[in-house]
Design an enzyme around this catalytic site. Structure first.
Site, PDB file in Angstrom:
ATOM      1  CD  GLU A  21      -6.154  -2.149  -0.318  1.00 12.77           C
ATOM      2  OE1 GLU A  21      -7.256  -1.759   0.120  1.00 12.77           O
ATOM      3  OE2 GLU A  21      -5.123  -2.253   0.385  1.00 12.77           O
ATOM      4  CE  LYS A  99      -9.351   0.144   0.921  1.00 11.66           C
ATOM      5  NZ  LYS A  99      -8.021   0.009   1.540  1.00 11.66           N
TER       6      LYS A  99
END
Length: 122
Positions: A21, A99
């Site tokens: 990420e 997200k």
């Protein structure tokens, strides 16, 4: 109290717990609700009597696209803190960070953190 909404602002950031990420990044969506008195701006049609939402957008962009946070809770907290610090006419702010593609092997429509912070009374 009146409300100013900034909905579905899109940014690219590197937030998350997992190394991929932080390396690959992903798109994040941020919604803000600012509570403030908009009556004078409405009566006078004067930009200086309200919050310039283009400036708020740039502030949020700097936060989301700047430093990487492990948690979107921390990202949302920093957005709320900076908005309250920068814009003294805002009494409280609700921040919603989405997200949309968390790195889980589960199919759902993202993870959302929403928090509200109020200006401390003097």
């Amino acid at each position: 109290m009146d409300k100013l909404h900034l909905n579905r602002m899109q940014f690219y950031g590197y937030h998350g717990v997992f190394p991929e990420e932080n390396k690959l990044g992903q798109r994040f969506y941020v919604d803000l609700v600012l509570s403030l008195d908009l009556s004078e701006a409405g009566r006078t049609d004067d930009l200086t009597k309200t919050v310039n939402y283009a400036e708020v957008y740039q502030l949020v962009k700097q936060i989301v696209e700047g430093r990487a946070y492990r948690l979107i809770e921390a990202l949302a907290e920093n957005i709320a803190s900076d908005v309250l610090h920068q814009y003294t006419s805002v009494n409280d702010v609700t921040v919603r960070v989405v997200k949309p593609h968390p790195p889980f092997d589960i199919h759902y429509d993202g993870v959302v953190v929403e928090l509200t912070r109020k200006r401390a009374m003097a």
